[in-house]
Design an enzyme around this catalytic site. Structure first.
Site, PDB file in Angstrom:
ATOM      1  N   HIS A 289       0.871  -1.194   0.000  1.00  0.00           N
ATOM      2  CA  HIS A 289       0.000   0.000   0.000  1.00  0.00           C
ATOM      3  C   HIS A 289       0.908   1.244   0.000  1.00  0.00           C
ATOM      4  O   HIS A 289       1.728   1.402  -0.907  1.00  0.00           O
ATOM      5  CB  HIS A 289      -0.927  -0.105   1.218  1.00  0.00           C
ATOM      6  CG  HIS A 289      -1.990   0.946   1.324  1.00  0.00           C
ATOM      7  ND1 HIS A 289      -2.370   1.748   0.291  1.00  0.00           N
ATOM      8  CD2 HIS A 289      -2.780   1.323   2.387  1.00  0.00           C
ATOM      9  CE1 HIS A 289      -3.330   2.574   0.695  1.00  0.00           C
ATOM     10  NE2 HIS A 289      -3.593   2.342   1.966  1.00  0.00           N
ATOM     11  N   HIS A 328      -2.391  -2.447  -9.680  1.00  0.00           N
ATOM     12  CA  HIS A 328      -3.350  -1.832  -8.771  1.00  0.00           C
ATOM     13  C   HIS A 328      -4.611  -2.681  -8.745  1.00  0.00           C
ATOM     14  O   HIS A 328      -4.989  -3.238  -9.771  1.00  0.00           O
ATOM     15  CB  HIS A 328      -3.686  -0.400  -9.237  1.00  0.00           C
ATOM     16  CG  HIS A 328      -4.271   0.422  -8.157  1.00  0.00           C
ATOM     17  ND1 HIS A 328      -5.606   0.371  -7.848  1.00  0.00           N
ATOM     18  CD2 HIS A 328      -3.705   1.279  -7.285  1.00  0.00           C
ATOM     19  CE1 HIS A 328      -5.836   1.183  -6.831  1.00  0.00           C
ATOM     20  NE2 HIS A 328      -4.691   1.735  -6.465  1.00  0.00           N
ATOM     21  N   ASP A 384       2.784   5.378  -6.878  1.00  0.00           N
ATOM     22  CA  ASP A 384       4.021   5.269  -6.106  1.00  0.00           C
ATOM     23  C   ASP A 384       5.257   5.030  -6.965  1.00  0.00           C
ATOM     24  O   ASP A 384       6.377   5.043  -6.457  1.00  0.00           O
ATOM     25  CB  ASP A 384       3.903   4.136  -5.073  1.00  0.00           C
ATOM     26  CG  ASP A 384       2.957   4.519  -3.955  1.00  0.00           C
ATOM     27  OD1 ASP A 384       2.946   5.706  -3.596  1.00  0.00           O
ATOM     28  OD2 ASP A 384       2.230   3.650  -3.464  1.00  0.00           O
TER      29      ASP A 384
HETATM   30  N1  CMC Z   1       4.712  -7.231  -9.999  1.00  0.00           N
HETATM   31  C1  CMC Z   1       4.595  -8.445 -10.546  1.00  0.00           C
HETATM   32  N2  CMC Z   1       3.427  -9.095 -10.685  1.00  0.00           N
HETATM   33  C2  CMC Z   1       2.337  -8.486 -10.239  1.00  0.00           C
HETATM   34  C3  CMC Z   1       2.389  -7.211  -9.648  1.00  0.00           C
HETATM   35  C4  CMC Z   1       3.639  -6.578  -9.533  1.00  0.00           C
HETATM   36  N3  CMC Z   1       3.753  -5.367  -8.985  1.00  0.00           N
HETATM   37  N4  CMC Z   1       1.151  -6.839  -9.279  1.00  0.00           N
HETATM   38  C5  CMC Z   1       0.352  -7.843  -9.614  1.00  0.00           C
HETATM   39  N5  CMC Z   1       1.064  -8.841 -10.205  1.00  0.00           N
HETATM   40  C6  CMC Z   1       0.549 -10.096 -10.771  1.00  0.00           C
HETATM   41  C7  CMC Z   1       0.245 -11.103  -9.674  1.00  0.00           C
HETATM   42  O1  CMC Z   1       1.347 -11.922  -9.394  1.00  0.00           O
HETATM   43  C8  CMC Z   1      -0.905 -11.848 -10.275  1.00  0.00           C
HETATM   44  O2  CMC Z   1      -0.412 -12.746 -11.239  1.00  0.00           O
HETATM   45  P1  CMC Z   1      -1.059 -14.219 -11.360  1.00  0.00           P
HETATM   46  O3  CMC Z   1      -2.491 -13.999 -11.668  1.00  0.00           O
HETATM   47  O4  CMC Z   1      -0.281 -14.878 -12.449  1.00  0.00           O
HETATM   48  O5  CMC Z   1      -0.851 -14.871 -10.020  1.00  0.00           O
HETATM   49  C9  CMC Z   1      -1.680 -10.775 -11.055  1.00  0.00           C
HETATM   50  O6  CMC Z   1      -0.694  -9.796 -11.391  1.00  0.00           O
HETATM   51  C10 CMC Z   1      -2.784 -10.126 -10.247  1.00  0.00           C
HETATM   52  O7  CMC Z   1      -2.211  -9.578  -9.092  1.00  0.00           O
HETATM   53  P2  CMC Z   1      -2.876  -9.566  -7.674  1.00  0.00           P
HETATM   54  O8  CMC Z   1      -1.799  -9.614  -6.641  1.00  0.00           O
HETATM   55  O9  CMC Z   1      -3.953 -10.611  -7.605  1.00  0.00           O
HETATM   56  O10 CMC Z   1      -3.573  -8.135  -7.707  1.00  0.00           O
HETATM   57  P3  CMC Z   1      -4.175  -7.389  -6.478  1.00  0.00           P
HETATM   58  O11 CMC Z   1      -5.232  -6.521  -7.005  1.00  0.00           O
HETATM   59  O12 CMC Z   1      -4.533  -8.327  -5.385  1.00  0.00           O
HETATM   60  O13 CMC Z   1      -2.925  -6.530  -5.938  1.00  0.00           O
HETATM   61  C11 CMC Z   1      -1.362  -4.783  -5.662  1.00  0.00           C
HETATM   62  C12 CMC Z   1      -2.742  -5.186  -6.195  1.00  0.00           C
HETATM   63  C13 CMC Z   1      -1.222  -3.267  -5.730  1.00  0.00           C
HETATM   64  C14 CMC Z   1      -1.222  -5.226  -4.207  1.00  0.00           C
HETATM   65  C15 CMC Z   1      -0.281  -5.473  -6.530  1.00  0.00           C
HETATM   66  O14 CMC Z   1      -0.424  -5.060  -7.882  1.00  0.00           O
HETATM   67  C16 CMC Z   1       1.124  -5.184  -6.027  1.00  0.00           C
HETATM   68  O15 CMC Z   1       1.610  -5.895  -5.150  1.00  0.00           O
HETATM   69  N6  CMC Z   1       1.811  -4.122  -6.587  1.00  0.00           N
HETATM   70  C17 CMC Z   1       3.124  -3.743  -6.086  1.00  0.00           C
HETATM   71  C18 CMC Z   1       2.978  -2.910  -4.819  1.00  0.00           C
HETATM   72  C19 CMC Z   1       2.491  -1.516  -5.129  1.00  0.00           C
HETATM   73  O16 CMC Z   1       2.994  -0.845  -6.009  1.00  0.00           O
HETATM   74  N7  CMC Z   1       1.516  -1.030  -4.331  1.00  0.00           N
HETATM   75  C20 CMC Z   1       0.994   0.329  -4.445  1.00  0.00           C
HETATM   76  C21 CMC Z   1      -0.414   0.359  -4.907  1.00  0.00           C
HETATM   77  S1  CMC Z   1      -0.952   1.997  -5.435  1.00  0.00           S
HETATM   78  C22 CMC Z   1      -0.865   3.024  -4.043  1.00  0.00           C
HETATM   79  C23 CMC Z   1      -1.725   2.588  -2.927  1.00  0.00           C
HETATM   80  O17 CMC Z   1      -2.921   2.382  -3.095  1.00  0.00           O
HETATM   81  O18 CMC Z   1      -1.203   2.484  -1.828  1.00  0.00           O
END
Ligand code: CMC
Length: 476
Positions: A289, A328, A384
């Site tokens: 986050h 996201h 971010d």
């Molecule tokens: N790098 C690599 N793979 C990713 C990433 C990433 N940053 N984000 C998502 N994926 C992949 C994930 O592994 C999954 O693949 P698969 O379906 O093959 O298993 C697919 O994309 C869907 O991801 P998810 O984890 O199910 O998506 P989510 O909606 O649960 O998570 C998130 C969203 C923001 C937690 C995630 O994208 C992430 O960890 N991003 C990196 C951390 C980040 O930048 N966070 C800041 C978010 S914006 C500011 C805020 O709101 O705080």
């Protein structure tokens, strides 16, 4: 000058609208033949209606569950749209200020100039910290993570306002508009002071008390508290003030993100707003986050040079690394805030110098945007990805980035707190579980048990070895 005694009242929310053309959804239990017609409001069904079929919704991470009706922020993740109270983020970032946006989020409309002057004046009148809070900051370790300190200081701050504590004064403490307004002013006012004092403590410098009474804006006052060297006439660079103010605008709200959902969750228990904010700051601290801005910078530093980018992208695809600042839950196209932050970064570089890590970040983005792994999963840079580079160029320590996000998110947390208090549907947050554990069994006496659990007993720390040996020698 506006009288400090006058008070502003927030705009009362309308009661829940119902759609004119009633839409329904028919659900059939194929085993029993039982049918259920569910009313759809704004494409949403009430989950409790499904309980009539004995069905519970299983939705870890709330992928498709709305926990409230809100009128604050609108996001269309497929189209990359973000609006506060209907106003596009692009317009607000360009034309507005953090104080104006805070007013908008809290009270539902943009302020008139008189309202804005009054509101800013009142917020700046609430920037001083109580001395016991200052004493607690002084007693903390200088190398403690600023977010860990913020979580603690917000909880500690709550103990200094027994008047605002439902545990002491009853659960109707926040029923009066005056009491709500007071907490809004306290939290918006003290958040930058807490952050600035935590920073100065970390740097081993004396604190700069807020410069109330001058013509400094909220963000300028924050930068004054960070940087003035015992010089009351110090004025920070106007372009940097504007850049930081714009970053606060961009972070001000994002509907039910993890920390805002935490504010609502904690408030639902009836706890005081400072403790709810402490919980929210805890959620924001996490690298998935708000902590992502810090994590992005650490990732860029670890990658080290542009030529290492392709190998890092491969590591991400092989699930050996995560591309921080990408992806996201809601945006499945470019995060509109990221576009603005990227532009802002270059404005800041013109004053503070170009951060070399920008080359690695741009190369990462370039590679990711044309790679199928990221395209298929609709992973784009989020807010971010570039904000950390701005903070770094501005000279903030890496572990200080998330606290800047927290200052920006404060009006959003407060707007959701207000909305929750007036929500006619509010209930204590208490999710259901899908229990798959053991059925009933009888207690087994300790002498008849066979251990089958994975319980590691073999790790002994070096200090423990020393102690055990000391003990053994003493026993000899
Ligand atoms: N790098 C690599 N793979 C990713 C990433 C990433 N940053 N984000 C998502 N994926 C992949 C994930 O592994 C999954 O693949 P698969 O379906 O093959 O298993 C697919 O994309 C869907 O991801 P998810 O984890 O199910 O998506 P989510 O909606 O649960 O998570 C998130 C969203 C923001 C937690 C995630 O994208 C992430 O960890 N991003 C990196 C951390 C980040 O930048 N966070 C800041 C978010 S914006 C500011 C805020 O709101 O705080």
């Amino acid at each position: 000058m506006v009288s400090s005694e006058a008070s502003l009242h927030y705009v009362r929310q309308d009661s829940i609208e119902t759609t004119k053309n009633k839409k329904t959804l028919k659900v059939v239990d194929k085993q029993t033949g039982q049918e259920l017609t569910l009313e759809l409001h704004n494409n949403t069904i009430r989950a409790v209606d499904l309980a009539k079929l004995g069905v519970t919704l299983y939705d870890p991470g709330f992928l498709n569950t709305a926990s409230c009706i809100s009128r604050i922020t609108y996001i269309d993740g497929d189209k990359g749209i973000l609006r506060y109270r209907g106003y596009p983020i692009e317009e607000l970032a360009e034309k507005s200020t953090f104080m104006e946006v805070s007013f908008l989020l809290l009270y539902g409309e943009l302020p008139t100039s008189r309202e804005l002057e009054h509101f800013s004046h009142r917020v700046l009148r609430h920037t001083f910290l109580k001395q016991s809070l200052v004493d607690i900051i002084k007693a903390t370790p200088k190398d403690a993570h600023p977010m860990g300190l913020l979580v603690s200081m917000l909880a500690a701050e709550g103990t200094l306002y027994p008047d605002a504590n439902p545990a002491i004064n009853g659960d109707d403490v926040y029923s009066s508009p005056r009491a709500r307004e007071k907490q809004i002013l306290r939290l918006l006012g003290t958040m930058p002071t807490l952050a600035a004092f935590i920073y100065r403590h970390k740097m081993g410098r004396p604190f700069n008390y807020p410069a109330y009474g001058g013509s400094r804006s909220y963000t300028e006052n924050f930068m004054y508290m960070l940087d003035s060297m015992e010089d009351p006439s110090y004025r920070p660079n106007a372009t940097l003030v504007k850049a930081l103010d714009t970053l606060f605008v961009l972070h001000a709200d994002h509907e039910l993100n993890c920390s805002t959902a935490a504010v609502r969750h904690l408030t639902s228990s009836g706890v005081d707003v400072f403790t709810a904010f402490s919980g929210a700051a805890g959620a924001l601290y996490g690298p998935l986050h708000g902590g992502a801005n810090e994590a992005v910078l650490r990732m860029l530093e670890k990658i080290g040079s542009v030529d290492k980018v392709p190998a890092f992208i491969e590591a991400v695809k092989n699930r050996k690394a995560r591309l921080m600042g990408f992806g996201h839950r809601v945006y499945k196209s470019y995060d509109p805030r990221a576009r603005i932050v990227r532009k802002l970064a270059y404005q800041v570089f013109e004053i503070c110098g170009r951060d070399p890590l920008i080359e690695i970040a741009t190369k990462l983005e370039e590679h990711a945007l044309k790679d199928n792994y990221f395209i298929e999963r609709k992973l784009y840079p989020n807010v971010d990805f570039y904000s950390g580079l701005i903070y770094k160029a501005m000279g903030f320590p890496t572990d200080f980035f998330t606290i800047l996000f927290a200052i920006g998110r404060t009006p959003g947390w407060l707007a959701h707190w207000l909305e929750y208090l007036d929500d006619p549907d509010k209930k204590i947050a208490r999710p259901r579980q899908n229990y798959l554990g053991s059925g009933e069994r009888s207690y087994i006496p300790i002498t008849q048990r066979n251990s089958s659990v994975k319980y590691s007993t073999d790790y002994v720390s070096p200090a423990e070895k020393r102690r055990v040996n000391g003990f053994a020698v003493a026993k000899m």
